[in-house]
Design a protein around this motif. Structure first.
Motif, PDB file in Angstrom:
ATOM      1  N   GLU A 109      29.640  14.769 118.737  1.00  0.00           N
ATOM      2  CA  GLU A 109      30.723  15.122 119.537  1.00  0.00           C
ATOM      3  C   GLU A 109      31.693  13.670 119.575  1.00  0.00           C
ATOM      4  OE1 GLU A 109      32.827  16.785 123.640  1.00  0.00           O
ATOM      5  OE2 GLU A 109      30.859  17.171 123.251  1.00  0.00           O
ATOM      6  N   PRO A 110      33.027  13.733 119.191  1.00  0.00           N
ATOM      7  CA  PRO A 110      33.723  12.699 119.207  1.00  0.00           C
ATOM      8  C   PRO A 110      33.997  12.062 120.549  1.00  0.00           C
ATOM      9  CG  PRO A 110      35.097  14.629 118.379  1.00  0.00           C
ATOM     10  CD  PRO A 110      33.516  15.104 118.413  1.00  0.00           C
ATOM     11  N   ILE A 111      33.985  10.949 120.860  1.00  0.00           N
ATOM     12  CA  ILE A 111      34.255  10.092 122.017  1.00  0.00           C
ATOM     13  C   ILE A 111      35.314   9.155 121.726  1.00  0.00           C
ATOM     14  CG2 ILE A 111      33.508   9.000 124.024  1.00  0.00           C
ATOM     15  CD1 ILE A 111      30.525  10.261 123.376  1.00  0.00           C
ATOM     16  N   THR A 112      36.398   9.041 122.508  1.00  0.00           N
ATOM     17  CA  THR A 112      37.399   7.990 122.137  1.00  0.00           C
ATOM     18  C   THR A 112      36.931   6.743 123.110  1.00  0.00           C
ATOM     19  OG1 THR A 112      38.927   9.776 121.603  1.00  0.00           O
ATOM     20  CG2 THR A 112      39.882   7.386 122.329  1.00  0.00           C
ATOM     21  N   LEU A 113      36.913   5.779 122.583  1.00  0.00           N
ATOM     22  CA  LEU A 113      36.504   4.439 123.298  1.00  0.00           C
ATOM     23  C   LEU A 113      37.734   3.599 123.241  1.00  0.00           C
ATOM     24  CD1 LEU A 113      34.274   2.814 124.649  1.00  0.00           C
ATOM     25  CD2 LEU A 113      33.356   2.126 122.241  1.00  0.00           C
ATOM     26  N   THR A 114      38.023   3.136 124.297  1.00  0.00           N
ATOM     27  CA  THR A 114      39.537   2.357 124.474  1.00  0.00           C
ATOM     28  C   THR A 114      38.780   0.901 125.080  1.00  0.00           C
ATOM     29  OG1 THR A 114      40.780   4.160 124.633  1.00  0.00           O
ATOM     30  CG2 THR A 114      41.795   2.125 125.222  1.00  0.00           C
ATOM     31  N   PHE A 115      39.329  -0.266 124.218  1.00  0.00           N
ATOM     32  CA  PHE A 115      39.177  -1.502 125.048  1.00  0.00           C
ATOM     33  C   PHE A 115      40.616  -1.937 125.272  1.00  0.00           C
ATOM     34  CE2 PHE A 115      35.852  -0.969 121.739  1.00  0.00           C
ATOM     35  CZ  PHE A 115      34.655  -1.165 122.504  1.00  0.00           C
ATOM     36  N   GLY A 116      40.905  -2.286 126.625  1.00  0.00           N
ATOM     37  CA  GLY A 116      42.131  -2.845 127.098  1.00  0.00           C
ATOM     38  C   GLY A 116      42.158  -4.171 127.632  1.00  0.00           C
ATOM     39  N   PHE A 117      42.864  -4.910 127.137  1.00  0.00           N
ATOM     40  CA  PHE A 117      43.233  -6.282 127.681  1.00  0.00           C
ATOM     41  C   PHE A 117      44.310  -6.478 128.265  1.00  0.00           C
ATOM     42  CE2 PHE A 117      45.037 -10.751 127.003  1.00  0.00           C
ATOM     43  CZ  PHE A 117      43.963 -11.347 127.590  1.00  0.00           C
ATOM     44  N   TYR A 118      44.276  -6.577 129.742  1.00  0.00           N
ATOM     45  CA  TYR A 118      45.256  -6.690 130.756  1.00  0.00           C
ATOM     46  C   TYR A 118      45.614  -8.141 131.404  1.00  0.00           C
ATOM     47  CZ  TYR A 118      44.247  -1.735 131.163  1.00  0.00           C
ATOM     48  OH  TYR A 118      43.922  -0.291 130.752  1.00  0.00           O
ATOM     49  N   SER A 119      46.995  -8.229 131.206  1.00  0.00           N
ATOM     50  CA  SER A 119      47.234  -9.949 131.728  1.00  0.00           C
ATOM     51  C   SER A 119      48.924  -9.877 132.287  1.00  0.00           C
ATOM     52  CB  SER A 119      47.381 -10.621 130.575  1.00  0.00           C
ATOM     53  OG  SER A 119      47.971 -12.086 130.824  1.00  0.00           O
TER      54      SER A 119
ATOM     55  N   VAL B  80      33.615   7.156 118.621  1.00  0.00           N
ATOM     56  CA  VAL B  80      32.252   6.982 118.326  1.00  0.00           C
ATOM     57  C   VAL B  80      31.513   8.533 118.269  1.00  0.00           C
ATOM     58  CG1 VAL B  80      32.215   4.965 119.204  1.00  0.00           C
ATOM     59  CG2 VAL B  80      31.851   6.486 120.757  1.00  0.00           C
ATOM     60  N   PHE B  81      30.457   8.712 117.430  1.00  0.00           N
ATOM     61  CA  PHE B  81      29.956   9.861 117.580  1.00  0.00           C
ATOM     62  C   PHE B  81      28.492   9.678 117.690  1.00  0.00           C
ATOM     63  CE2 PHE B  81      33.511  10.144 114.548  1.00  0.00           C
ATOM     64  CZ  PHE B  81      33.935  11.335 114.760  1.00  0.00           C
ATOM     65  N   PRO B  82      27.862  10.021 119.026  1.00  0.00           N
ATOM     66  CA  PRO B  82      26.360  10.076 119.303  1.00  0.00           C
ATOM     67  C   PRO B  82      25.537  10.699 118.233  1.00  0.00           C
ATOM     68  CG  PRO B  82      27.435  11.464 121.018  1.00  0.00           C
ATOM     69  CD  PRO B  82      28.547  11.040 120.047  1.00  0.00           C
TER      70      PRO B  82
ATOM     71  N   PRO C 213      24.175  30.294 115.828  1.00  0.00           N
ATOM     72  CA  PRO C 213      23.918  30.944 114.421  1.00  0.00           C
ATOM     73  C   PRO C 213      22.654  30.466 113.814  1.00  0.00           C
ATOM     74  CG  PRO C 213      26.198  30.171 114.448  1.00  0.00           C
ATOM     75  CD  PRO C 213      25.638  29.446 115.653  1.00  0.00           C
ATOM     76  N   ASP C 214      21.937  31.332 113.111  1.00  0.00           N
ATOM     77  CA  ASP C 214      20.899  30.979 112.546  1.00  0.00           C
ATOM     78  C   ASP C 214      20.695  29.881 111.386  1.00  0.00           C
ATOM     79  OD1 ASP C 214      19.476  32.942 113.920  1.00  0.00           O
ATOM     80  OD2 ASP C 214      19.629  34.311 112.232  1.00  0.00           O
ATOM     81  N   ASN C 215      22.067  29.592 110.885  1.00  0.00           N
ATOM     82  CA  ASN C 215      22.549  28.526 109.737  1.00  0.00           C
ATOM     83  C   ASN C 215      23.174  27.496 110.312  1.00  0.00           C
ATOM     84  OD1 ASN C 215      24.928  29.799 110.231  1.00  0.00           O
ATOM     85  ND2 ASN C 215      25.913  29.484 108.203  1.00  0.00           N
ATOM     86  N   PHE C 216      23.219  27.226 111.638  1.00  0.00           N
ATOM     87  CA  PHE C 216      23.536  25.995 112.229  1.00  0.00           C
ATOM     88  C   PHE C 216      22.657  24.779 111.984  1.00  0.00           C
ATOM     89  CE2 PHE C 216      24.002  23.238 116.001  1.00  0.00           C
ATOM     90  CZ  PHE C 216      25.281  22.762 115.773  1.00  0.00           C
ATOM     91  N   ASN C 217      23.437  23.918 111.585  1.00  0.00           N
ATOM     92  CA  ASN C 217      22.649  22.540 111.334  1.00  0.00           C
ATOM     93  C   ASN C 217      22.945  21.233 111.870  1.00  0.00           C
ATOM     94  OD1 ASN C 217      20.511  23.652 109.501  1.00  0.00           O
ATOM     95  ND2 ASN C 217      21.759  23.920 107.858  1.00  0.00           N
ATOM     96  N   GLY C 218      23.783  21.295 112.798  1.00  0.00           N
ATOM     97  CA  GLY C 218      24.233  20.201 113.716  1.00  0.00           C
ATOM     98  C   GLY C 218      25.667  19.809 113.494  1.00  0.00           C
ATOM     99  N   ALA C 219      26.595  20.357 112.744  1.00  0.00           N
ATOM    100  CA  ALA C 219      27.788  19.945 112.452  1.00  0.00           C
ATOM    101  C   ALA C 219      28.857  20.234 113.821  1.00  0.00           C
ATOM    102  CB  ALA C 219      28.411  20.767 111.325  1.00  0.00           C
ATOM    103  N   VAL C 220      29.352  19.392 114.091  1.00  0.00           N
ATOM    104  CA  VAL C 220      30.109  19.374 115.438  1.00  0.00           C
ATOM    105  C   VAL C 220      31.989  19.182 115.002  1.00  0.00           C
ATOM    106  CG1 VAL C 220      31.013  18.466 117.675  1.00  0.00           C
ATOM    107  CG2 VAL C 220      28.437  18.958 116.861  1.00  0.00           C
ATOM    108  N   GLY C 221      32.574  19.816 115.356  1.00  0.00           N
ATOM    109  CA  GLY C 221      34.179  19.399 115.120  1.00  0.00           C
ATOM    110  C   GLY C 221      35.017  20.722 115.356  1.00  0.00           C
ATOM    111  N   ASP C 222      36.168  20.869 114.294  1.00  0.00           N
ATOM    112  CA  ASP C 222      37.114  21.998 114.283  1.00  0.00           C
ATOM    113  C   ASP C 222      37.287  22.127 112.729  1.00  0.00           C
ATOM    114  OD1 ASP C 222      38.577  24.002 114.432  1.00  0.00           O
ATOM    115  OD2 ASP C 222      39.944  23.242 115.633  1.00  0.00           O
TER     116      ASP C 222
END
Length: 595
Positions: free
Chosen positions: A178-188, A236-238, A282-291
């Motif tokens: 499953e996609p996870i959006t990872l954000t790095f923010g530099f604040y000043s 990132v995708f676990p 489903p019986d033929n599900f092999n781990g794909a995640v998305g749309d």
């Protein structure tokens, strides 16, 4: 005089900090050196941005010499560089940026800057600036100006109060892939002379994709205080279940060329990755995640017996298309199927990753007839709806004409059987060592071998199926196991280009072989890998035995040779090939030992 000395110090600091960018070989007569400002008319209390641009220089041995800013104070400096490769041509540019504050009202001319390159001195254009009275602003102690007389404790405390580095995610719970959006923010809240990423999280257990053009500069309010923030986004995708900690990232900040750098760290984040739900799977599900959606196409609707026809299956949509497993293709018994190749194309948008995975199959009909190929079905888990979905190809029709292919004839010894004009056939006795026609069948070793052979085939088939299933559940292990084989194919392609006239193609294949190998071993995307990341992760896993220096040397050689206009000898190409193959063999051996 004081301002001229300050300018010299700033330039000296830049000469020691800034590494010139660009690897293209340019001719001096194509070089352009210009000066520009963001505005030609400003108020007395406003800041003017003055930019010196160098375009077409292959390598900057020294920075441009700025003009005398006698009517302005320098309050900040920065730089930027860019390299582009278009149709095989490499272009580079470098900008030296000064932030200026006017001293007085009036019309001023900023004189020419100078730049020496290739033994020739270039002069920039002059710039006219008008400074008007504008609106008076009350003087106050601005947080972005720090005094150089601060002691180290006061300086560090000032940075802590006005700068921080933060890591955020759009979710802390997900399923595999499953996609996870990872954000790095530099604040000043203060001006900084330079800021560079010193360490990124290793992201062990994740497949990562950096979003293109994801860098975003804006202003935000945090706890009632206004900050300027620069953000970088990753998706990132676990790759397996469990709890994972995205460890800290580090940024080195310098508030002034005259101050020592300061290191700030981001916060670690815990991600919980669960397995897929059982309900509705489903019986033929092999781990794909998305749309995803699917399209299929036959290259031709009518062929002859033993004439191959291509079947293309295209799966596209949001998600990590690289994790889509092989499809189950069920065809009539008179049609053989051979998978020729599969490719993946990944595209980046502002906040997500999408792409397509293309499977190509060669179908070989063995008998004539009108065939309706069964549906090709593909199931995936839609992380947005939290439900399983299935897409199918729909019926595909294929008409085969001609004569059915004859089965392969069995070779028979003409002396074994003779047809006579009687009911008895003479049978040739078995040669010595073959089955004794007068003995008991169960005493012959070939009898038992023929009975055991089907059992051995079943065991081998079960082991193969178990291996495939385990690979589907553990993508990281599957990629690491197949890494050497995939790299070997790319190395063989490079070996065919071992000629001086195909130097660039050779080193491109050699570089691809190494990057793809390390991407598979480390379970990351090859497009996001850099040499330092490879070396750092391998040293952590393999210890001191990791061939770090050889990896740096080989990859640097490949990059240099690909873009250089100088020819490399065939002997040097052979040495680079041997070094790349040796690196892969060494890492394989150490990897198995490390477990």
């Amino acid at each position: 005089m004081k301002n001229r000395i300050k300018t010299i110090y700033i330039l000296a600091a830049f000469l020691t900090i800034v590494l010139p960018a660009g690897c293209a070989v340019a001719r001096a007569d194509n070089l352009q050196f210009t000066a520009s400002v963001n505005r030609n008319r400003i108020g007395i209390n406003e800041t003017l941005q003055y930019v010196l641009s160098v375009e077409g220089a292959a390598r900057l041995n020294q920075l441009p010499q700025p003009p005398d800013f006698k009517n302005f104070d320098i309050v900040g400096t920065s730089r930027s560089s860019n390299m582009q490769i278009i149709n095989g041509r490499v272009s580079s540019s470098f900008n030296l940026i000064f932030q200026l504050v006017p001293k007085n009202v009036g019309k001023f001319t900023i004189g020419q800057a100078s730049f020496t390159y290739g033994g020739k001195t270039y002069k920039s254009n002059r710039v006219e600036v008008e400074v008007i009275q504008g609106q008076k602003k009350p003087r106050q102690q601005a947080p972005h100006r720090m005094s150089r007389t601060l002691d180290p404790y006061e300086r560090d405390q000032g940075i802590k109060d006005n700068i921080f580095f933060k890591t955020t995610v759009d979710k802390t719970k997900a399923v595999i892939n499953e996609p996870i959006t990872l954000t790095f923010g530099f604040y000043s809240r203060i001006n900084v002379s330079s800021a560079s990423l010193e360490k990124m999280p290793t992201l062990s257990g994740f497949w990562k994709e950096e979003l293109e053009d994801s860098k975003n500069d804006r202003e935000v309010i945090v706890d009632g205080r206004r900050y300027g923030v620069t953000e970088w986004k990753w998706v990132v995708f676990p790759t397996t279940t469990g709890k994972f900690i995205i460890d800290e990232a580090k940024v080195k900040v310098q508030t002034s060329p005259f101050q020592s750098p300061y290191l700030i760290k981001s916060n670690p984040i815990t991600i919980t990755v669960g397995d897929f739900p059982d309900e509705g799977r489903p019986d033929n599900f092999n781990g794909a995640v998305g749309d995803f959606k699917m399209k299929t196409k036959l290259a031709a609707g009518q062929v002859k017996v033993n004439e191959p026809v291509n079947l293309t299956v295209r799966i596209s949509g949001r998600g990590n298309v690289n994790s889509i497993p092989d499809l189950d293709i069920n065809l009539p018994p008179d049609i053989d199927v051979y998978e020729s190749k599969s490719t993946s194309n990944t595209f980046h948008e502002k906040n997500y990753v999408h792409g397509e995975r293309i499977f190509e199959y060669a179908l070989l009909p063995r008998a004539p007839g009108d065939y309706e190929l069964p549906d090709i079905r593909f199931s995936f888990y839609n992380y947005r709806t939290k439900k399983y979905e299935t897409v199918s190809s729909g019926p595909l029709k294929l008409k085969v004409s001609g004569i059915a292919a004859m089965p392969e004839a069995v070779h028979v010894d003409k002396g074994t059987v003779r047809v006579l004009k009687r009911e008895i056939n003479h049978i040739k006795p078995a040669p010595e060592g073959e089955l004794d026609s007068g003995g008991f069948l169960y005493k012959n070793k070939f009898y038992w071998l023929l009975h055991l052979l089907p059992l051995l085939v079943l065991v081998a088939a079960a082991a193969t199926k178990h291996r495939k299933e385990s690979f589907k559940k553990d993508v990281a292990r599957a990629r690491a196991t197949r890494a050497k084989g995939i790299a070997g194919k790319l190395l063989r392609k490079a070996a065919k280009l071992l000629k001086t006239e195909t130097q660039k193609e050779f080193f491109a294949e050699l570089s691809a072989a190494l990057y793809e190998y390390f991407a598979d071993k480390l379970n990351v995307s090859s497009s996001s890998l850099v040499i330092d990341d490879i070396v750092s992760i391998l040293e952590e896993k393999l210890g001191d035995g990791a061939p770090a220096d050889k990896i740096r040397e080989c990859l640097t050689t490949c990059d240099t040779a690909r873009f250089s206009t100088f020819n490399v000898s065939r002997e040097e190409m052979k040495n680079a090939y041997s070094q790349a193959a040796g690196i892969i063999n060494t890492v394989e051996r150490l990897w198995k030992r490390a477990g």
